[in-house]
Design a protein around this motif. Structure first.
Motif, PDB file in Angstrom:
ATOM      1  N   GLN A 177      -0.736   2.152  -5.536  1.00 54.71           N
ATOM      2  CA  GLN A 177      -0.449   3.203  -4.552  1.00 54.71           C
ATOM      3  C   GLN A 177      -1.409   4.363  -4.737  1.00 54.71           C
ATOM      4  O   GLN A 177      -1.668   5.144  -3.829  1.00 54.71           O
ATOM      5  CB  GLN A 177       0.991   3.675  -4.697  1.00 54.71           C
ATOM      6  CG  GLN A 177       1.982   2.599  -4.300  1.00 54.71           C
ATOM      7  CD  GLN A 177       3.407   3.091  -4.339  1.00 54.71           C
ATOM      8  OE1 GLN A 177       3.670   4.254  -4.086  1.00 54.71           O
ATOM      9  NE2 GLN A 177       4.329   2.205  -4.637  1.00 54.71           N
ATOM     10  N   SER A 178      -1.921   4.484  -5.957  1.00 55.30           N
ATOM     11  CA  SER A 178      -3.016   5.413  -6.283  1.00 55.30           C
ATOM     12  C   SER A 178      -3.395   5.092  -7.725  1.00 55.30           C
ATOM     13  O   SER A 178      -2.644   4.416  -8.417  1.00 55.30           O
ATOM     14  CB  SER A 178      -2.572   6.871  -6.146  1.00 55.30           C
ATOM     15  OG  SER A 178      -2.063   7.344  -7.378  1.00 55.30           O
TER      16      SER A 178
ATOM     17  N   GLU B 126       5.308   5.748  -7.161  1.00 52.79           N
ATOM     18  CA  GLU B 126       4.708   6.890  -6.463  1.00 52.79           C
ATOM     19  C   GLU B 126       5.421   7.197  -5.158  1.00 52.79           C
ATOM     20  O   GLU B 126       4.932   7.957  -4.339  1.00 52.79           O
ATOM     21  CB  GLU B 126       3.220   6.632  -6.220  1.00 52.79           C
ATOM     22  CG  GLU B 126       2.462   6.673  -7.513  1.00 52.79           C
ATOM     23  CD  GLU B 126       1.192   7.479  -7.435  1.00 52.79           C
ATOM     24  OE1 GLU B 126       1.120   8.454  -6.662  1.00 52.79           O
ATOM     25  OE2 GLU B 126       0.262   7.121  -8.154  1.00 52.79           O
TER      26      GLU B 126
ATOM     27  N   SER C   3       3.274  -2.431 -10.494  1.00 53.83           N
ATOM     28  CA  SER C   3       4.056  -1.594  -9.607  1.00 53.83           C
ATOM     29  C   SER C   3       4.269  -0.215 -10.244  1.00 53.83           C
ATOM     30  O   SER C   3       4.599  -0.115 -11.417  1.00 53.83           O
ATOM     31  CB  SER C   3       5.394  -2.311  -9.421  1.00 53.83           C
ATOM     32  OG  SER C   3       6.278  -1.532  -8.728  1.00 53.83           O
TER      33      SER C   3
ATOM     34  N   SER D 151       6.327   5.044  -2.646  1.00 54.70           N
ATOM     35  CA  SER D 151       6.246   4.106  -1.529  1.00 54.70           C
ATOM     36  C   SER D 151       6.559   2.701  -2.017  1.00 54.70           C
ATOM     37  O   SER D 151       6.758   2.476  -3.197  1.00 54.70           O
ATOM     38  CB  SER D 151       4.838   4.087  -0.947  1.00 54.70           C
ATOM     39  OG  SER D 151       4.555   5.289  -0.336  1.00 54.70           O
ATOM     40  N   ARG D 152       6.547   1.777  -1.086  1.00 51.02           N
ATOM     41  CA  ARG D 152       6.738   0.371  -1.455  1.00 51.02           C
ATOM     42  C   ARG D 152       5.373  -0.198  -1.838  1.00 51.02           C
ATOM     43  O   ARG D 152       4.364   0.130  -1.230  1.00 51.02           O
ATOM     44  CB  ARG D 152       7.297  -0.357  -0.238  1.00 51.02           C
ATOM     45  CG  ARG D 152       7.900  -1.677  -0.532  1.00 51.02           C
ATOM     46  CD  ARG D 152       8.475  -2.331   0.721  1.00 51.02           C
ATOM     47  NE  ARG D 152       9.785  -1.839   1.109  1.00 51.02           N
ATOM     48  CZ  ARG D 152      10.042  -1.079   2.166  1.00 51.02           C
ATOM     49  NH1 ARG D 152       9.066  -0.678   2.949  1.00 51.02           N
ATOM     50  NH2 ARG D 152      11.261  -0.702   2.460  1.00 51.02           N
ATOM     51  N   ASP D 153       5.352  -1.043  -2.873  1.00 52.76           N
ATOM     52  CA  ASP D 153       4.091  -1.650  -3.306  1.00 52.76           C
ATOM     53  C   ASP D 153       3.775  -2.889  -2.480  1.00 52.76           C
ATOM     54  O   ASP D 153       4.679  -3.617  -2.075  1.00 52.76           O
ATOM     55  CB  ASP D 153       4.207  -2.153  -4.751  1.00 52.76           C
ATOM     56  CG  ASP D 153       4.423  -1.054  -5.745  1.00 52.76           C
ATOM     57  OD1 ASP D 153       3.632  -0.104  -5.738  1.00 52.76           O
ATOM     58  OD2 ASP D 153       5.381  -1.149  -6.548  1.00 52.76           O
TER      59      ASP D 153
ATOM     60  N   CYS E  54      -6.094   3.594  -1.813  1.00 57.66           N
ATOM     61  CA  CYS E  54      -4.676   3.580  -2.166  1.00 57.66           C
ATOM     62  C   CYS E  54      -3.947   2.701  -1.169  1.00 57.66           C
ATOM     63  O   CYS E  54      -4.177   2.803   0.034  1.00 57.66           O
ATOM     64  CB  CYS E  54      -4.098   4.983  -2.094  1.00 57.66           C
ATOM     65  SG  CYS E  54      -4.945   6.101  -3.206  1.00 57.66           S
TER      66      CYS E  54
ATOM     67  N   ARG F  60      -0.337   1.327   0.280  1.00 58.71           N
ATOM     68  CA  ARG F  60       1.105   1.590   0.314  1.00 58.71           C
ATOM     69  C   ARG F  60       1.730   0.821   1.463  1.00 58.71           C
ATOM     70  O   ARG F  60       1.287   0.917   2.594  1.00 58.71           O
ATOM     71  CB  ARG F  60       1.345   3.094   0.484  1.00 58.71           C
ATOM     72  CG  ARG F  60       0.717   3.856  -0.663  1.00 58.71           C
ATOM     73  CD  ARG F  60       0.836   5.363  -0.554  1.00 58.71           C
ATOM     74  NE  ARG F  60       0.086   5.943  -1.681  1.00 58.71           N
ATOM     75  CZ  ARG F  60       0.017   7.228  -1.968  1.00 58.71           C
ATOM     76  NH1 ARG F  60       0.646   8.103  -1.228  1.00 58.71           N
ATOM     77  NH2 ARG F  60      -0.669   7.646  -3.000  1.00 58.71           N
ATOM     78  N   ASP F  61       2.756   0.061   1.126  1.00 60.43           N
ATOM     79  CA  ASP F  61       3.392  -0.774   2.151  1.00 60.43           C
ATOM     80  C   ASP F  61       4.483   0.034   2.835  1.00 60.43           C
ATOM     81  O   ASP F  61       5.659  -0.203   2.640  1.00 60.43           O
ATOM     82  CB  ASP F  61       3.962  -2.041   1.485  1.00 60.43           C
ATOM     83  CG  ASP F  61       4.461  -3.033   2.522  1.00 60.43           C
ATOM     84  OD1 ASP F  61       4.269  -2.784   3.730  1.00 60.43           O
ATOM     85  OD2 ASP F  61       5.056  -4.046   2.118  1.00 60.43           O
ATOM     86  N   GLU F  62       4.040   0.985   3.635  1.00 58.25           N
ATOM     87  CA  GLU F  62       5.008   1.868   4.265  1.00 58.25           C
ATOM     88  C   GLU F  62       5.340   1.354   5.658  1.00 58.25           C
ATOM     89  O   GLU F  62       4.523   0.696   6.288  1.00 58.25           O
ATOM     90  CB  GLU F  62       4.416   3.270   4.399  1.00 58.25           C
ATOM     91  CG  GLU F  62       4.006   3.826   3.070  1.00 58.25           C
ATOM     92  CD  GLU F  62       3.669   5.301   3.155  1.00 58.25           C
ATOM     93  OE1 GLU F  62       4.615   6.095   3.171  1.00 58.25           O
ATOM     94  OE2 GLU F  62       2.489   5.640   3.194  1.00 58.25           O
TER      95      GLU F  62
ATOM     96  N   SER G 156      10.952   3.608  -1.043  1.00 57.11           N
ATOM     97  CA  SER G 156      10.477   3.529  -2.417  1.00 57.11           C
ATOM     98  C   SER G 156      11.072   2.379  -3.213  1.00 57.11           C
ATOM     99  O   SER G 156      12.279   2.205  -3.270  1.00 57.11           O
ATOM    100  CB  SER G 156      10.805   4.831  -3.116  1.00 57.11           C
ATOM    101  OG  SER G 156      10.764   4.644  -4.491  1.00 57.11           O
TER     102      SER G 156
END
Ligand code: ASP
Length: 478
Positions: A193-194, A172, A169, A174-176, A216, A218-220, A322
């Motif tokens: 995330q990247s 960055e 984790s 966002s949520r992982d 990348c 991201r669990d957005e 985040s």
């Protein structure tokens, strides 16, 4: 006799050829049957005459059946040419016909641009949707763009290196997505995330010019033009100034547009530059649309928005996206990194950083095109005391910083050169240059707006055995 693609038939007039493909359309003129046969290269007209022994079978053909044909390439009779088709001057007189597959009727038509069909349906049958020429073309152009980027960077001594998908984790913003470990019960990997930390490790390792076409994850919460997965051109360089980073990107995109999108006009070269402060004051946006004529579909207003603030105030961090923020917050407002905490602040005065985070700028720039952010990057923080101060401003306790970023601090202590990088997004750039309304139109297998893959039917449940192996219990919400 060799098997050739449709487009090649134009070079084979008078010769026997073998070709394979799908029936696009079938029509009859009098007793003669014509089909347009589609392959990856184009359509070609096939003719069946009643005298041939395959005529009976040809009568049964239906759209999307998969065929293998043998025949003679003939010039079309005068007046029968089709100037809209690359193979419009020829046709193939079929001598042999083999039906390789009798396809069912498709759930929607594929000879339109497809915008009129519901997205649920298009994504459920994405393999059919992709038969559409518009999407084929988008993916072909995507490949050309990526190939251009690769060549451009490799010619300049960059090395392409892959980095892991199963990682830790990282903060960055966002949520992982997390992945449970079977071998280490109760422990988890995170999807990146990247490759931010890995690329910096590669710099420590002495790879002075790195790039990667990176995925990348991201669990957005899904907002507008985003996907849970996106692809970026990830770049990092040692001994580099921010000016050199921006110049490299400018050269790359000017060259790319010239070669692959010659019909496009770039609003200003060198690209427009503006500080974040100026942009906010003048346009009330950190990604202003600077086109001269917003109705012109062929105008590209590239801009670098420079000198972003180092920190951003989050009113309600626990409700935000985040993990980094929510892990540390007590529910009240708090400071977080505007981009990511590895960026170098424009001052190394630790007292100042801690006292007035609001006024600290970063060596951080965004790459903007026609009002959308298409990338970001900057110079990285290699001063470990300043880095600690940045994490402290973001609410981490000193002990926690040592624990969470141990590898990073340790690696740097063995000799890290000044370095920086950038990561332009590939999906958004393509959607803009191809005048597509959404990045889903330039990705082969995108997810829906609410993060489902309807073709594979995920997310989905897993078996009890799998859960058991992972020591995971699902608690149903009451
Ligand atoms: N890792 C950053 C991002 O994905 C880009 C960078 O700073 O190079 O946004």
């Amino acid at each position: 006799m060799e098997k050739i693609s449709n487009i090649k038939t134009t070079e084979y007039i008078g010769k026997q050829v073998k070709i394979c493909g799908w029936v696009q359309t079938k029509r009859s003129h009098g007793k003669i049957i014509f089909i347009d046969l589609r392959d990856k290269s184009s359509l070609v007209q096939i003719v069946f005459t009643p005298s041939s022994n395959i005529y009976k079978l040809a009568q049964k053909l239906r759209p999307e059946w998969v065929l293998k044909i043998q025949g003679v390439v003939n010039k079309r009779p005068k007046g029968m040419e089709n100037p809209k088709l690359e193979t419009g001057k020829i046709e193939i007189q079929a001598r042999n016909l083999e039906v390789l597959f009798q396809a069912k009727t498709l759930p929607f038509s594929i000879d339109t641009n497809g915008y009129e069909i519901s997205e649920e349906k298009r994504l459920k049958y994405r393999y059919l949707d992709l038969r559409r020429p518009r999407l084929k073309k988008n993916l072909e152009i995507r490949q050309k763009v990526i190939q251009f980027m690769r060549n451009f960077l490799i010619e300049r001594d960059f090395i392409e290196i892959e980095t892991p998908l199963l990682t830790k984790s990282t903060p960055e913003g966002s949520r992982d997505f997390i992945v449970p470990s079977r071998l280490y019960p109760g422990k988890f990997y995170a999807l990146p995330q990247s490759p931010q930390q890995y690329k910096q490790m590669l710099i420590v390792a002495g790879f002075e010019k790195y790039f990667q076409i990176a995925r990348c994850l991201r669990d957005e919460d899904m907002r507008g033009n985003r996907q849970a997965e996106h692809t970026q051109l990830d770049i990092e360089m040692a001994f580099v100034s921010r000016e050199e980073i921006l110049e490299l990107i400018e050269k790359l995109y000017i060259g790319l547009v010239k070669k692959i999108f010659p019909e496009k006009k770039i609003t200003k070269i060198p690209f427009i530059r503006m500080t974040h402060k100026e942009a906010m004051k003048k346009y009330k946006s950190d990604k202003p649309d600077l086109r001269k004529n917003k109705k012109d579909p062929d105008e590209l207003a590239f801009a670098f928005i420079t000198d972003f603030p180092m920190f951003k105030w989050h009113e309600n961090p626990s409700a935000g996206a985040s993990t980094e923020l929510s892990r540390m917050s007590s529910g009240q407002g708090k400071w977080g990194a505007e981009h990511h905490p590895f960026t170098m602040p424009q001052t190394e005065d630790i007292k100042k950083i801690k006292k007035e985070p609001k006024n600290i700028l970063a060596l951080q720039d965004d790459f903007v095109l026609n009002g959308q952010e298409i990338g970001g990057g900057g110079i990285r923080n290699t001063n470990l005391d300043v880095l600690t101060a940045v994490f402290e401003v973001c609410g981490h306790k000193k002990a926690e910083i040592k624990k969470n970023f141990k590898n990073y601090f340790e690696a740097f202590s063995y000799g890290v050169p000044p370095h920086g990088g950038i990561a332009p997004g590939i999906d958004r750039f393509l959607a803009i240059v191809l005048n597509e309304p959404n990045i889903r139109e330039v990705i082969a297998f995108p997810k829906t707006g609410d993060n489902r893959d309807l073709m594979m039917d995920v997310p989905s449940e897993v078996t009890n055995e799998q859960l058991k192996e992972l020591h995971i219990k699902i608690v149903k919400k009451k």
